[in-house]
Design a protein around this motif. Structure first.
Motif, PDB file in Angstrom:
ATOM      1  N   LYS A   1      -8.010  -6.269   2.916  1.00 52.64           N
ATOM      2  CA  LYS A   1      -7.518  -5.575   1.716  1.00 52.64           C
ATOM      3  C   LYS A   1      -8.468  -4.493   1.223  1.00 52.64           C
ATOM      4  O   LYS A   1      -8.022  -3.377   0.862  1.00 52.64           O
ATOM      5  CB  LYS A   1      -7.293  -6.621   0.612  1.00 52.64           C
ATOM      6  CG  LYS A   1      -7.056  -6.063  -0.790  1.00 52.64           C
ATOM      7  CD  LYS A   1      -5.710  -5.402  -0.924  1.00 52.64           C
ATOM      8  CE  LYS A   1      -5.328  -5.144  -2.366  1.00 52.64           C
ATOM      9  NZ  LYS A   1      -6.369  -4.708  -3.259  1.00 52.64           N
TER      10      LYS A   1
ATOM     11  N   ARG B   1      -2.766   8.416   2.006  1.00 47.32           N
ATOM     12  CA  ARG B   1      -3.055   6.988   1.900  1.00 47.32           C
ATOM     13  C   ARG B   1      -1.969   6.132   2.540  1.00 47.32           C
ATOM     14  O   ARG B   1      -2.050   4.900   2.507  1.00 47.32           O
ATOM     15  CB  ARG B   1      -3.206   6.580   0.424  1.00 47.32           C
ATOM     16  CG  ARG B   1      -4.269   7.350  -0.350  1.00 47.32           C
ATOM     17  CD  ARG B   1      -5.665   7.060   0.168  1.00 47.32           C
ATOM     18  NE  ARG B   1      -6.050   5.696  -0.043  1.00 47.32           N
ATOM     19  CZ  ARG B   1      -6.669   5.251  -1.138  1.00 47.32           C
ATOM     20  NH1 ARG B   1      -6.970   6.100  -2.114  1.00 47.32           N
ATOM     21  NH2 ARG B   1      -7.018   3.982  -1.241  1.00 47.32           N
TER      22      ARG B   1
ATOM     23  N   ASN C   1       0.831  -1.207   0.000  1.00 49.19           N
ATOM     24  CA  ASN C   1       0.000   0.000   0.000  1.00 49.19           C
ATOM     25  C   ASN C   1       0.867   1.260   0.000  1.00 49.19           C
ATOM     26  O   ASN C   1       0.625   2.203  -0.759  1.00 49.19           O
ATOM     27  CB  ASN C   1      -0.912  -0.017   1.215  1.00 49.19           C
ATOM     28  CG  ASN C   1      -1.716   1.274   1.352  1.00 49.19           C
ATOM     29  OD1 ASN C   1      -2.753   1.448   0.726  1.00 49.19           O
ATOM     30  ND2 ASN C   1      -1.240   2.189   2.189  1.00 49.19           N
TER      31      ASN C   1
ATOM     32  N   LEU D   1      -8.438  -0.655   2.006  1.00 48.31           N
ATOM     33  CA  LEU D   1      -7.389   0.154   1.396  1.00 48.31           C
ATOM     34  C   LEU D   1      -7.633   0.401  -0.093  1.00 48.31           C
ATOM     35  O   LEU D   1      -6.899   1.180  -0.709  1.00 48.31           O
ATOM     36  CB  LEU D   1      -6.026  -0.529   1.587  1.00 48.31           C
ATOM     37  CG  LEU D   1      -5.585  -0.696   3.041  1.00 48.31           C
ATOM     38  CD1 LEU D   1      -4.280  -1.470   3.116  1.00 48.31           C
ATOM     39  CD2 LEU D   1      -5.448   0.661   3.713  1.00 48.31           C
ATOM     40  N   ASP D   2      -8.648  -0.249  -0.658  1.00 51.11           N
ATOM     41  CA  ASP D   2      -8.994  -0.011  -2.066  1.00 51.11           C
ATOM     42  C   ASP D   2      -9.926   1.179  -2.231  1.00 51.11           C
ATOM     43  O   ASP D   2      -9.949   1.801  -3.304  1.00 51.11           O
ATOM     44  CB  ASP D   2      -9.678  -1.261  -2.660  1.00 51.11           C
ATOM     45  CG  ASP D   2      -8.711  -2.421  -2.848  1.00 51.11           C
ATOM     46  OD1 ASP D   2      -7.510  -2.155  -3.067  1.00 51.11           O
ATOM     47  OD2 ASP D   2      -9.151  -3.586  -2.764  1.00 51.11           O
TER      48      ASP D   2
ATOM     49  N   PHE E   1      -4.259  -1.588  -5.890  1.00 51.36           N
ATOM     50  CA  PHE E   1      -5.177  -1.041  -4.876  1.00 51.36           C
ATOM     51  C   PHE E   1      -6.144  -0.125  -5.610  1.00 51.36           C
ATOM     52  O   PHE E   1      -5.801   1.003  -5.964  1.00 51.36           O
ATOM     53  CB  PHE E   1      -4.411  -0.274  -3.799  1.00 51.36           C
ATOM     54  CG  PHE E   1      -3.668  -1.152  -2.834  1.00 51.36           C
ATOM     55  CD1 PHE E   1      -4.207  -1.448  -1.589  1.00 51.36           C
ATOM     56  CD2 PHE E   1      -2.452  -1.703  -3.179  1.00 51.36           C
ATOM     57  CE1 PHE E   1      -3.522  -2.273  -0.701  1.00 51.36           C
ATOM     58  CE2 PHE E   1      -1.771  -2.518  -2.295  1.00 51.36           C
ATOM     59  CZ  PHE E   1      -2.305  -2.815  -1.057  1.00 51.36           C
TER      60      PHE E   1
END
Length: 357
Positions: free
Chosen positions: A201, A143, A133, A204-205, A278
Protein backbone atom coordinates in the motif's frame (compact mmCIF):
# COMPACT_ATOMS: atom_id res chain seq x y z
CA UNK A 1 -104.19 68.76 17.77
CA UNK A 2 -102.48 65.52 18.90
CA UNK A 3 -101.49 65.27 22.57
CA UNK A 4 -97.77 65.49 23.15
CA UNK A 5 -95.64 62.89 24.94
CA UNK A 6 -95.56 64.90 28.16
CA UNK A 7 -99.36 64.95 28.30
CA UNK A 8 -99.51 61.14 27.96
CA UNK A 9 -96.91 60.70 30.68
CA UNK A 10 -98.84 63.00 32.98
CA UNK A 11 -101.99 60.91 32.62
CA UNK A 12 -100.11 57.70 33.48
CA UNK A 13 -98.53 58.94 36.70
CA UNK A 14 -101.84 59.01 38.71
CA UNK A 15 -102.70 55.56 37.38
CA UNK A 16 -99.37 54.13 38.48
CA UNK A 17 -99.77 55.75 41.91
CA UNK A 18 -103.25 54.25 42.26
CA UNK A 19 -101.99 50.77 41.35
CA UNK A 20 -99.22 51.04 43.90
CA UNK A 21 -101.59 52.18 46.62
CA UNK A 22 -104.19 49.48 46.03
CA UNK A 23 -101.67 46.65 45.57
CA UNK A 24 -102.78 43.61 47.60
CA UNK A 25 -106.44 44.66 47.88
CA UNK A 26 -109.51 43.62 45.95
CA UNK A 27 -109.66 47.00 44.19
CA UNK A 28 -106.01 46.67 43.25
CA UNK A 29 -106.58 43.27 41.66
CA UNK A 30 -109.61 44.54 39.71
CA UNK A 31 -107.65 47.60 38.55
CA UNK A 32 -104.66 45.41 37.54
CA UNK A 33 -106.94 43.12 35.48
CA UNK A 34 -108.50 46.14 33.83
CA UNK A 35 -105.20 47.60 32.64
CA UNK A 36 -103.51 44.26 31.78
CA UNK A 37 -103.32 43.81 28.00
CA UNK A 38 -105.51 41.03 26.75
CA UNK A 39 -103.94 38.61 24.31
CA UNK A 40 -103.33 34.95 23.71
CA UNK A 41 -100.96 33.29 26.11
CA UNK A 42 -97.51 33.19 24.66
CA UNK A 43 -95.30 30.18 25.00
CA UNK A 44 -92.21 30.53 27.03
CA UNK A 45 -89.58 31.78 24.73
CA UNK A 46 -86.59 29.53 24.30
CA UNK A 47 -83.13 30.99 24.63
CA UNK A 48 -81.82 32.02 21.30
CA UNK A 49 -78.83 30.10 20.04
CA UNK A 50 -75.76 32.22 19.49
CA UNK A 51 -75.33 33.09 15.86
CA UNK A 52 -72.88 30.87 14.06
CA UNK A 53 -69.74 32.71 13.08
CA UNK A 54 -69.58 33.55 9.44
CA UNK A 55 -66.35 32.50 7.70
CA UNK A 56 -64.16 35.34 6.66
CA UNK A 57 -63.44 35.72 2.96
CA UNK A 58 -60.73 33.26 1.82
CA UNK A 59 -61.02 31.01 4.93
CA UNK A 60 -62.06 27.34 4.89
CA UNK A 61 -65.63 26.68 6.22
CA UNK A 62 -65.79 24.52 9.37
CA UNK A 63 -67.68 21.79 7.50
CA UNK A 64 -64.78 21.31 5.10
CA UNK A 65 -61.66 19.82 6.59
CA UNK A 66 -58.46 21.62 5.78
CA UNK A 67 -55.97 19.75 3.61
CA UNK A 68 -53.23 18.00 5.60
CA UNK A 69 -50.02 19.92 5.98
CA UNK A 70 -47.29 18.68 3.65
CA UNK A 71 -44.97 16.30 5.43
CA UNK A 72 -41.24 16.73 4.87
CA UNK A 73 -39.75 14.29 2.41
CA UNK A 74 -37.71 11.41 3.71
CA UNK A 75 -34.08 12.35 4.37
CA UNK A 76 -31.58 11.50 1.72
CA UNK A 77 -29.24 8.61 2.49
CA UNK A 78 -26.00 9.59 4.14
CA UNK A 79 -22.88 9.57 1.94
CA UNK A 80 -21.40 6.64 3.91
CA UNK A 81 -24.49 4.44 3.57
CA UNK A 82 -23.81 1.04 2.05
CA UNK A 83 -25.69 -1.95 0.68
CA UNK A 84 -24.04 -4.16 3.30
CA UNK A 85 -26.22 -4.81 6.32
CA UNK A 86 -23.65 -6.44 8.63
CA UNK A 87 -21.75 -3.22 9.37
CA UNK A 88 -22.19 -1.12 12.48
CA UNK A 89 -23.77 2.18 11.35
CA UNK A 90 -21.51 5.17 11.82
CA UNK A 91 -18.39 3.14 12.54
CA UNK A 92 -15.08 3.75 10.77
CA UNK A 93 -15.40 0.42 8.98
CA UNK A 94 -18.93 1.23 7.77
CA UNK A 95 -17.88 4.65 6.46
CA UNK A 96 -14.80 3.28 4.70
CA UNK A 97 -16.71 0.41 3.12
CA UNK A 98 -19.55 2.72 2.10
CA UNK A 99 -17.27 5.20 0.33
CA UNK A 100 -15.28 2.52 -1.48
CA UNK A 101 -18.41 0.63 -2.47
CA UNK A 102 -19.80 3.77 -4.08
CA UNK A 103 -16.58 3.97 -6.11
CA UNK A 104 -17.06 0.40 -7.33
CA UNK A 105 -14.17 -1.12 -5.39
CA UNK A 106 -16.28 -3.92 -3.86
CA UNK A 107 -18.34 -4.72 -6.93
CA UNK A 108 -17.04 -8.30 -6.83
CA UNK A 109 -18.70 -8.96 -3.45
CA UNK A 110 -22.21 -10.36 -4.00
CA UNK A 111 -25.10 -10.14 -1.57
CA UNK A 112 -25.64 -7.76 1.32
CA UNK A 113 -22.93 -8.96 3.74
CA UNK A 114 -19.40 -7.62 3.77
CA UNK A 115 -18.11 -9.90 6.58
CA UNK A 116 -15.72 -7.31 8.05
CA UNK A 117 -14.14 -9.81 10.48
CA UNK A 118 -13.24 -12.26 7.75
CA UNK A 119 -9.56 -12.39 6.72
CA UNK A 120 -8.73 -10.97 3.31
CA UNK A 121 -6.68 -12.89 0.75
CA UNK A 122 -3.74 -11.54 -1.22
CA UNK A 123 -5.37 -11.75 -4.64
CA UNK A 124 -8.55 -10.13 -3.32
CA UNK A 125 -6.58 -7.27 -1.77
CA UNK A 126 -4.58 -6.74 -4.98
CA UNK A 127 -7.83 -6.19 -6.88
CA UNK A 128 -9.20 -3.74 -4.32
CA UNK A 129 -5.87 -1.91 -4.17
CA UNK A 130 -5.80 -1.16 -7.90
CA UNK A 131 -9.47 -0.17 -8.07
CA UNK A 132 -9.26 2.11 -5.02
CA UNK A 133 -6.09 3.82 -6.24
CA UNK A 134 -7.48 4.48 -9.71
CA UNK A 135 -10.81 5.75 -8.34
CA UNK A 136 -9.31 8.11 -5.76
CA UNK A 137 -6.72 9.41 -8.26
CA UNK A 138 -9.21 9.55 -11.14
CA UNK A 139 -8.13 13.13 -11.95
CA UNK A 140 -4.40 12.28 -11.96
CA UNK A 141 -3.45 10.15 -14.97
CA UNK A 142 0.14 9.84 -13.74
CA UNK A 143 -1.07 8.01 -10.61
CA UNK A 144 -3.23 5.51 -12.49
CA UNK A 145 -2.26 1.85 -12.65
CA UNK A 146 -2.78 0.32 -16.08
CA UNK A 147 -4.63 -2.96 -15.89
CA UNK A 148 -3.04 -6.05 -17.33
CA UNK A 149 -4.25 -7.59 -20.56
CA UNK A 150 -5.19 -11.28 -20.95
CA UNK A 151 -2.86 -11.42 -23.94
CA UNK A 152 0.17 -10.61 -21.77
CA UNK A 153 2.52 -13.23 -20.51
CA UNK A 154 1.79 -13.91 -16.81
CA UNK A 155 4.39 -12.50 -14.44
CA UNK A 156 3.53 -15.03 -11.74
CA UNK A 157 3.29 -18.72 -12.42
CA UNK A 158 0.38 -19.22 -10.00
CA UNK A 159 -1.73 -16.42 -11.51
CA UNK A 160 -2.76 -17.50 -15.02
CA UNK A 161 -4.87 -15.45 -17.41
CA UNK A 162 -8.12 -17.12 -16.32
CA UNK A 163 -7.62 -16.10 -12.69
CA UNK A 164 -10.34 -13.54 -11.70
CA UNK A 165 -7.65 -11.27 -10.22
CA UNK A 166 -5.14 -11.66 -13.04
CA UNK A 167 -5.51 -8.15 -14.52
CA UNK A 168 -4.89 -6.49 -11.15
CA UNK A 169 -2.05 -8.70 -9.95
CA UNK A 170 -0.41 -8.40 -13.36
CA UNK A 171 -0.75 -4.59 -13.16
CA UNK A 172 0.89 -4.38 -9.73
CA UNK A 173 3.72 -6.63 -10.86
CA UNK A 174 4.33 -4.58 -14.00
CA UNK A 175 4.39 -1.38 -11.91
CA UNK A 176 7.04 -2.88 -9.58
CA UNK A 177 4.78 -2.63 -6.52
CA UNK A 178 4.76 -6.38 -5.80
CA UNK A 179 7.24 -9.12 -6.53
CA UNK A 180 7.05 -12.87 -6.54
CA UNK A 181 8.91 -15.21 -4.27
CA UNK A 182 11.84 -17.42 -5.25
CA UNK A 183 9.48 -19.64 -7.21
CA UNK A 184 7.97 -16.71 -9.12
CA UNK A 185 4.70 -17.16 -7.33
CA UNK A 186 2.38 -14.56 -5.81
CA UNK A 187 0.20 -16.91 -3.73
CA UNK A 188 -3.13 -15.10 -4.39
CA UNK A 189 -5.12 -17.43 -2.11
CA UNK A 190 -2.88 -16.91 0.93
CA UNK A 191 -4.05 -14.62 3.74
CA UNK A 192 -2.74 -11.06 3.68
CA UNK A 193 -0.54 -10.13 6.66
CA UNK A 194 -0.01 -6.70 8.19
CA UNK A 195 3.55 -6.48 6.87
CA UNK A 196 2.37 -7.34 3.35
CA UNK A 197 -0.44 -4.79 3.47
CA UNK A 198 1.99 -1.96 4.31
CA UNK A 199 4.50 -3.17 1.75
CA UNK A 200 1.89 -3.15 -1.06
CA UNK A 201 0.00 0.00 0.00
CA UNK A 202 2.62 2.59 0.98
CA UNK A 203 4.31 2.82 -2.48
CA UNK A 204 0.99 4.26 -3.72
CA UNK A 205 0.80 6.79 -0.86
CA UNK A 206 4.08 8.52 -1.74
CA UNK A 207 5.80 9.56 -4.96
CA UNK A 208 8.34 7.10 -6.35
CA UNK A 209 11.80 7.17 -4.78
CA UNK A 210 10.67 7.99 -1.23
CA UNK A 211 10.30 4.40 -0.02
CA UNK A 212 13.51 3.87 1.91
CA UNK A 213 14.59 3.29 5.49
CA UNK A 214 16.61 1.04 7.79
CA UNK A 215 15.77 -1.04 10.83
CA UNK A 216 17.42 1.54 13.08
CA UNK A 217 15.13 4.24 11.64
CA UNK A 218 12.18 1.90 12.12
CA UNK A 219 12.97 1.44 15.80
CA UNK A 220 13.57 5.18 16.25
CA UNK A 221 10.39 6.35 14.53
CA UNK A 222 7.95 3.67 15.59
CA UNK A 223 9.44 2.06 18.69
CA UNK A 224 7.68 -1.24 18.06
CA UNK A 225 8.48 -3.82 20.68
CA UNK A 226 8.64 -6.50 17.99
CA UNK A 227 10.71 -4.49 15.47
CA UNK A 228 13.23 -7.34 15.25
CA UNK A 229 10.51 -9.66 13.88
CA UNK A 230 9.48 -7.41 10.98
CA UNK A 231 10.57 -8.82 7.58
CA UNK A 232 13.34 -6.81 5.88
CA UNK A 233 11.24 -6.18 2.74
CA UNK A 234 8.59 -4.36 4.83
CA UNK A 235 10.97 -2.07 6.74
CA UNK A 236 11.37 0.71 4.07
CA UNK A 237 7.59 0.95 3.67
CA UNK A 238 7.05 1.21 7.42
CA UNK A 239 9.69 3.94 7.77
CA UNK A 240 8.20 5.91 4.87
CA UNK A 241 4.70 5.46 6.25
CA UNK A 242 5.72 7.18 9.50
CA UNK A 243 6.61 10.32 7.55
CA UNK A 244 2.94 10.73 6.56
CA UNK A 245 2.07 11.46 10.21
CA UNK A 246 -1.76 11.61 10.50
CA UNK A 247 -2.15 10.16 6.99
CA UNK A 248 -0.13 7.09 7.98
CA UNK A 249 -1.77 3.83 6.95
CA UNK A 250 -0.58 2.13 10.15
CA UNK A 251 -2.14 4.80 12.38
CA UNK A 252 -5.33 5.03 10.34
CA UNK A 253 -5.85 1.26 10.21
CA UNK A 254 -4.48 -0.11 13.48
CA UNK A 255 -4.21 2.99 15.67
CA UNK A 256 -1.29 3.99 17.93
CA UNK A 257 -0.10 0.45 18.56
CA UNK A 258 3.09 -0.49 20.40
CA UNK A 259 3.37 -3.96 18.90
CA UNK A 260 3.04 -4.31 15.16
CA UNK A 261 2.46 -8.08 14.85
CA UNK A 262 3.73 -8.21 11.25
CA UNK A 263 2.38 -11.72 10.47
CA UNK A 264 -1.12 -11.26 11.84
CA UNK A 265 -3.78 -11.65 9.12
CA UNK A 266 -5.62 -8.52 8.02
CA UNK A 267 -9.40 -8.51 8.22
CA UNK A 268 -11.68 -7.18 5.50
CA UNK A 269 -12.68 -4.27 7.68
CA UNK A 270 -9.02 -3.29 8.25
CA UNK A 271 -8.33 -3.57 4.53
CA UNK A 272 -11.24 -1.20 3.79
CA UNK A 273 -9.92 1.35 6.27
CA UNK A 274 -6.42 1.14 4.78
CA UNK A 275 -7.75 1.63 1.22
CA UNK A 276 -10.07 4.52 2.11
CA UNK A 277 -7.23 7.02 1.63
CA UNK A 278 -3.99 7.31 -0.32
CA UNK A 279 -1.84 9.88 1.37
CA UNK A 280 -3.97 13.01 1.71
CA UNK A 281 -6.51 11.86 -0.90
CA UNK A 282 -9.57 10.15 0.56
CA UNK A 283 -12.33 8.06 -0.97
CA UNK A 284 -14.91 10.44 0.47
CA UNK A 285 -13.48 13.33 -1.56
CA UNK A 286 -13.53 11.21 -4.73
CA UNK A 287 -17.29 10.56 -4.59
CA UNK A 288 -19.10 12.76 -7.12
CA UNK A 289 -21.20 15.33 -5.32
CA UNK A 290 -24.84 15.80 -6.38
CA UNK A 291 -25.69 19.14 -7.96
CA UNK A 292 -26.76 21.82 -5.52
CA UNK A 293 -30.50 22.38 -5.29
CA UNK A 294 -31.78 25.79 -6.30
CA UNK A 295 -32.64 28.23 -3.56
CA UNK A 296 -36.37 27.92 -2.85
CA UNK A 297 -36.54 31.61 -2.03
CA UNK A 298 -37.48 33.42 -5.23
CA UNK A 299 -35.20 36.19 -6.23
CA UNK A 300 -36.75 39.64 -6.08
CA UNK A 301 -37.86 40.71 -9.49
CA UNK A 302 -36.98 44.24 -10.54
CA UNK A 303 -39.99 46.51 -10.59
CA UNK A 304 -41.10 47.51 -14.07
CA UNK A 305 -40.06 51.00 -15.11
CA UNK A 306 -42.66 53.66 -14.59
CA UNK A 307 -44.65 54.42 -17.68
CA UNK A 308 -43.74 57.75 -19.18
CA UNK A 309 -46.62 60.20 -19.62
CA UNK A 310 -47.98 60.17 -23.12
CA UNK A 311 -47.04 63.27 -25.04
CA UNK A 312 -49.69 64.77 -27.24
CA UNK A 313 -48.49 65.58 -30.67
CA UNK A 314 -48.20 69.30 -31.23
CA UNK A 315 -50.36 70.57 -34.06
CA UNK A 316 -48.57 70.99 -37.32
CA UNK A 317 -47.93 74.64 -38.17
CA UNK A 318 -50.20 76.18 -40.72
CA UNK A 319 -48.23 76.88 -43.91
CA UNK A 320 -50.06 80.16 -44.26
CA UNK A 321 -50.78 81.29 -40.74
CA UNK A 322 -52.83 84.40 -40.35
CA UNK A 323 -50.58 85.97 -37.79
CA UNK A 324 -49.51 89.62 -37.62
CA UNK A 325 -45.90 88.68 -38.34
CA UNK A 326 -46.83 87.13 -41.72
CA UNK A 327 -49.51 89.65 -42.70
CA UNK A 328 -49.04 91.57 -46.00
CA UNK A 329 -49.78 95.25 -46.09
CA UNK A 330 -52.48 94.89 -48.73
CA UNK A 331 -56.18 95.58 -48.48
CA UNK A 332 -57.95 92.46 -47.71
CA UNK A 333 -60.84 91.40 -49.90
CA UNK A 334 -64.21 91.31 -48.29
CA UNK A 335 -65.28 87.87 -47.21
CA UNK A 336 -67.67 86.22 -49.63
CA UNK A 337 -70.81 85.05 -47.94
CA UNK A 338 -71.64 81.35 -48.10
CA UNK A 339 -74.29 80.17 -50.49
CA UNK A 340 -76.68 79.57 -47.67
CA UNK A 341 -76.27 83.15 -46.52
CA UNK A 342 -76.60 84.92 -49.90
CA UNK A 343 -79.71 87.04 -50.12
CA UNK A 344 -81.90 86.94 -53.23
CA UNK A 345 -80.50 89.13 -55.92
CA UNK A 346 -77.06 89.26 -54.38
CA UNK A 347 -75.54 86.26 -56.12
CA UNK A 348 -74.19 88.27 -59.15
CA UNK A 349 -72.71 91.69 -59.94
CA UNK A 350 -75.12 94.12 -61.64
CA UNK A 351 -73.71 96.86 -63.87
CA UNK A 352 -75.93 99.99 -63.94
CA UNK A 353 -77.22 100.97 -67.37
CA UNK A 354 -76.20 104.28 -68.85
CA UNK A 355 -79.05 106.75 -69.56
CA UNK A 356 -79.83 107.21 -73.25
CA UNK A 357 -79.75 110.86 -74.43
Amino acid sequence: MRPGPWLKLGSLIPLLWLLSACQGTEWGERLERAVRPVGPPTAQSEPLAPPSPQPSPGSIPPSISAPPAPTPSSPLPSPDSSRFTDLEPGSLVARSVGYLDRLGVFADIPGSEFQPQRSVRRGEFARWLVLANNAIHADEPSRQIRLGSPSERPLFLDVPEEDPHFRYIQALGAAGIIAGDANREFRPNSLLSRAELIRMKVPLDLPPGQIKGSRAELEERWGFTDAAQIPPEAIPALVADRSLENASTVLRTFGPIRTFNPFEPVSRGEAAIALSAFGERTAQDAIPQPPALPDPTPEPQPSPPAAEPEQTASPEPDPNPASPSNAVDEPSAPARPRSSEVAPGEGRIVTPRQTQP
